[in-house]
Write a protein that holds these residues in place. Sequence first.
Motif, PDB file in Angstrom:
ATOM      1  N   LEU A  38       5.011  69.879 107.989  1.00  0.00           N
ATOM      2  CA  LEU A  38       6.322  70.528 107.890  1.00  0.00           C
ATOM      3  C   LEU A  38       6.575  71.413 109.104  1.00  0.00           C
ATOM      4  O   LEU A  38       7.699  71.461 109.610  1.00  0.00           O
ATOM      5  N   ASP A  39       5.537  72.070 109.590  1.00  0.00           N
ATOM      6  CA  ASP A  39       5.694  72.901 110.792  1.00  0.00           C
ATOM      7  C   ASP A  39       6.092  72.060 112.001  1.00  0.00           C
ATOM      8  O   ASP A  39       6.839  72.513 112.853  1.00  0.00           O
ATOM      9  N   LYS A  40       5.605  70.830 112.076  1.00  0.00           N
ATOM     10  CA  LYS A  40       6.007  69.943 113.169  1.00  0.00           C
ATOM     11  C   LYS A  40       7.500  69.649 113.102  1.00  0.00           C
ATOM     12  O   LYS A  40       8.165  69.510 114.127  1.00  0.00           O
ATOM     13  N   LEU A  41       8.038  69.555 111.908  1.00  0.00           N
ATOM     14  CA  LEU A  41       9.466  69.272 111.732  1.00  0.00           C
ATOM     15  C   LEU A  41      10.318  70.514 111.919  1.00  0.00           C
ATOM     16  O   LEU A  41      11.525  70.411 112.100  1.00  0.00           O
ATOM     17  N   ALA A  42       9.716  71.675 111.859  1.00  0.00           N
ATOM     18  CA  ALA A  42      10.472  72.919 111.909  1.00  0.00           C
ATOM     19  C   ALA A  42      11.058  73.214 113.282  1.00  0.00           C
ATOM     20  O   ALA A  42      11.886  74.103 113.423  1.00  0.00           O
ATOM     21  N   ASN A  43      10.667  72.465 114.280  1.00  0.00           N
ATOM     22  CA  ASN A  43      11.153  72.736 115.631  1.00  0.00           C
ATOM     23  C   ASN A  43      12.511  72.123 115.918  1.00  0.00           C
ATOM     24  O   ASN A  43      13.109  72.399 116.938  1.00  0.00           O
ATOM     25  N   GLU A  44      13.001  71.287 115.030  1.00  0.00           N
ATOM     26  CA  GLU A  44      14.279  70.634 115.243  1.00  0.00           C
ATOM     27  C   GLU A  44      15.181  70.857 114.038  1.00  0.00           C
ATOM     28  O   GLU A  44      14.796  70.609 112.900  1.00  0.00           O
ATOM     29  N   LEU A  45      16.378  71.323 114.289  1.00  0.00           N
ATOM     30  CA  LEU A  45      17.293  71.670 113.211  1.00  0.00           C
ATOM     31  C   LEU A  45      17.773  70.465 112.420  1.00  0.00           C
ATOM     32  O   LEU A  45      18.137  70.593 111.253  1.00  0.00           O
ATOM     33  N   ASP A  46      17.738  69.288 113.010  1.00  0.00           N
ATOM     34  CA  ASP A  46      18.222  68.116 112.286  1.00  0.00           C
ATOM     35  C   ASP A  46      17.290  67.705 111.149  1.00  0.00           C
ATOM     36  O   ASP A  46      17.600  66.814 110.371  1.00  0.00           O
ATOM     37  N   HIS A  47      16.164  68.382 111.018  1.00  0.00           N
ATOM     38  CA  HIS A  47      15.244  68.074 109.926  1.00  0.00           C
ATOM     39  C   HIS A  47      15.618  68.783 108.633  1.00  0.00           C
ATOM     40  O   HIS A  47      15.002  68.539 107.597  1.00  0.00           O
ATOM     41  N   LEU A  48      16.641  69.626 108.678  1.00  0.00           N
ATOM     42  CA  LEU A  48      17.044  70.325 107.468  1.00  0.00           C
ATOM     43  C   LEU A  48      17.481  69.345 106.381  1.00  0.00           C
ATOM     44  O   LEU A  48      17.143  69.523 105.213  1.00  0.00           O
ATOM     45  N   ALA A  55      13.269  68.712  98.836  1.00  0.00           N
ATOM     46  CA  ALA A  55      13.352  69.794  97.852  1.00  0.00           C
ATOM     47  C   ALA A  55      14.131  69.341  96.619  1.00  0.00           C
ATOM     48  O   ALA A  55      13.748  69.654  95.485  1.00  0.00           O
ATOM     49  N   ALA A  56      15.197  68.583  96.815  1.00  0.00           N
ATOM     50  CA  ALA A  56      15.978  68.074  95.678  1.00  0.00           C
ATOM     51  C   ALA A  56      15.139  67.104  94.838  1.00  0.00           C
ATOM     52  O   ALA A  56      15.154  67.163  93.605  1.00  0.00           O
ATOM     53  N   GLU A  57      14.407  66.230  95.511  1.00  0.00           N
ATOM     54  CA  GLU A  57      13.514  65.322  94.791  1.00  0.00           C
ATOM     55  C   GLU A  57      12.453  66.107  94.029  1.00  0.00           C
ATOM     56  O   GLU A  57      12.093  65.753  92.900  1.00  0.00           O
ATOM     57  N   LEU A  96       8.057  73.463  99.334  1.00  0.00           N
ATOM     58  CA  LEU A  96       9.238  72.764  99.869  1.00  0.00           C
ATOM     59  C   LEU A  96      10.440  73.702  99.978  1.00  0.00           C
ATOM     60  O   LEU A  96      11.167  73.680 100.980  1.00  0.00           O
ATOM     61  N   GLU A  97      10.652  74.526  98.973  1.00  0.00           N
ATOM     62  CA  GLU A  97      11.784  75.466  99.008  1.00  0.00           C
ATOM     63  C   GLU A  97      11.594  76.497 100.118  1.00  0.00           C
ATOM     64  O   GLU A  97      12.555  76.872 100.794  1.00  0.00           O
ATOM     65  N   ASP A  98      10.356  76.944 100.321  1.00  0.00           N
ATOM     66  CA  ASP A  98      10.079  77.893 101.402  1.00  0.00           C
ATOM     67  C   ASP A  98      10.396  77.277 102.756  1.00  0.00           C
ATOM     68  O   ASP A  98      10.992  77.917 103.617  1.00  0.00           O
ATOM     69  N   PHE A  99      10.012  76.019 102.936  1.00  0.00           N
ATOM     70  CA  PHE A  99      10.297  75.353 104.200  1.00  0.00           C
ATOM     71  C   PHE A  99      11.804  75.255 104.435  1.00  0.00           C
ATOM     72  O   PHE A  99      12.297  75.542 105.523  1.00  0.00           O
ATOM     73  N   CYS A 100      12.549  74.873 103.407  1.00  0.00           N
ATOM     74  CA  CYS A 100      14.014  74.790 103.533  1.00  0.00           C
ATOM     75  C   CYS A 100      14.600  76.159 103.875  1.00  0.00           C
ATOM     76  O   CYS A 100      15.490  76.273 104.722  1.00  0.00           O
ATOM     77  N   ASP A 105      17.123  79.809 107.681  1.00  0.00           N
ATOM     78  CA  ASP A 105      17.073  81.073 108.424  1.00  0.00           C
ATOM     79  C   ASP A 105      17.159  80.833 109.926  1.00  0.00           C
ATOM     80  O   ASP A 105      17.810  81.575 110.650  1.00  0.00           O
ATOM     81  N   LYS A 106      16.494  79.779 110.374  1.00  0.00           N
ATOM     82  CA  LYS A 106      16.527  79.459 111.810  1.00  0.00           C
ATOM     83  C   LYS A 106      17.950  79.124 112.237  1.00  0.00           C
ATOM     84  O   LYS A 106      18.414  79.554 113.285  1.00  0.00           O
ATOM     85  N   ILE A 107      18.638  78.356 111.421  1.00  0.00           N
ATOM     86  CA  ILE A 107      20.009  77.975 111.739  1.00  0.00           C
ATOM     87  C   ILE A 107      20.909  79.202 111.789  1.00  0.00           C
ATOM     88  O   ILE A 107      21.775  79.329 112.657  1.00  0.00           O
ATOM     89  N   ASN A 108      20.694  80.114 110.860  1.00  0.00           N
ATOM     90  CA  ASN A 108      21.557  81.283 110.753  1.00  0.00           C
ATOM     91  C   ASN A 108      21.172  82.436 111.663  1.00  0.00           C
ATOM     92  O   ASN A 108      21.942  83.380 111.823  1.00  0.00           O
ATOM     93  N   SER A 109      19.998  82.383 112.259  1.00  0.00           N
ATOM     94  CA  SER A 109      19.553  83.506 113.089  1.00  0.00           C
ATOM     95  C   SER A 109      20.062  83.365 114.519  1.00  0.00           C
ATOM     96  O   SER A 109      20.212  82.278 115.056  1.00  0.00           O
ATOM     97  N   ALA A 110      20.295  84.487 115.123  1.00  0.00           N
ATOM     98  CA  ALA A 110      20.744  84.498 116.518  1.00  0.00           C
ATOM     99  C   ALA A 110      19.617  84.104 117.455  1.00  0.00           C
ATOM    100  O   ALA A 110      19.837  83.462 118.476  1.00  0.00           O
ATOM    101  N   ALA A 111      18.395  84.480 117.094  1.00  0.00           N
ATOM    102  CA  ALA A 111      17.258  84.196 117.963  1.00  0.00           C
ATOM    103  C   ALA A 111      16.833  82.736 117.873  1.00  0.00           C
ATOM    104  O   ALA A 111      16.234  82.210 118.798  1.00  0.00           O
ATOM    105  N   GLY A 112      17.107  82.101 116.763  1.00  0.00           N
ATOM    106  CA  GLY A 112      16.768  80.694 116.618  1.00  0.00           C
ATOM    107  C   GLY A 112      15.294  80.432 116.419  1.00  0.00           C
ATOM    108  O   GLY A 112      14.803  79.381 116.762  1.00  0.00           O
TER     109      GLY A 112
END
Length: 124
Positions: A38-48, A55-57, A96-100, A105-112
């Motif tokens: 999951l951390d590998k996916l966290a670097n790109e916003l399109d993984h949301l 998480a829904a599943e 899963l919910e924590d990762f989402c 948060d990354k999307i909404n943060s100014a620092a990214g």
Amino acid sequence: MHRFIAQANVDHFISLLNGDDLTSDKRTAITKLLLAELDKLANELDHLEFAERKAAEGRDRVTRARETCNGHPFGTTEREQAERLLVSCENLQTVLEDFCHRLRDKINSAAGTIYAGSRQNLIY
């Protein structure tokens, strides 16, 4: 290519964690591997979208596990096994919910940046 492999690994680890035959040590090890993927996916916003789908599943799995648990009488072996599976599903859902949440948060943060914080509490 790396994204596909990471997503396939996430799917694989989730399927393993949904089994009811894992020892506590194996469950912990697989959860750590899941967090690493999951951390590998966290670097790109399109993984949301991928994370939200997982998480829904997971919410559906928790609901089914709860229904199964409630379908067995208290004090039976079947109920105890269903309760263990329910706890496992709920713990996985927390991851899963924590990762989402971190991706949002990354999307909404100014620092990214994603707050990685201590996730020791998430490993069951």
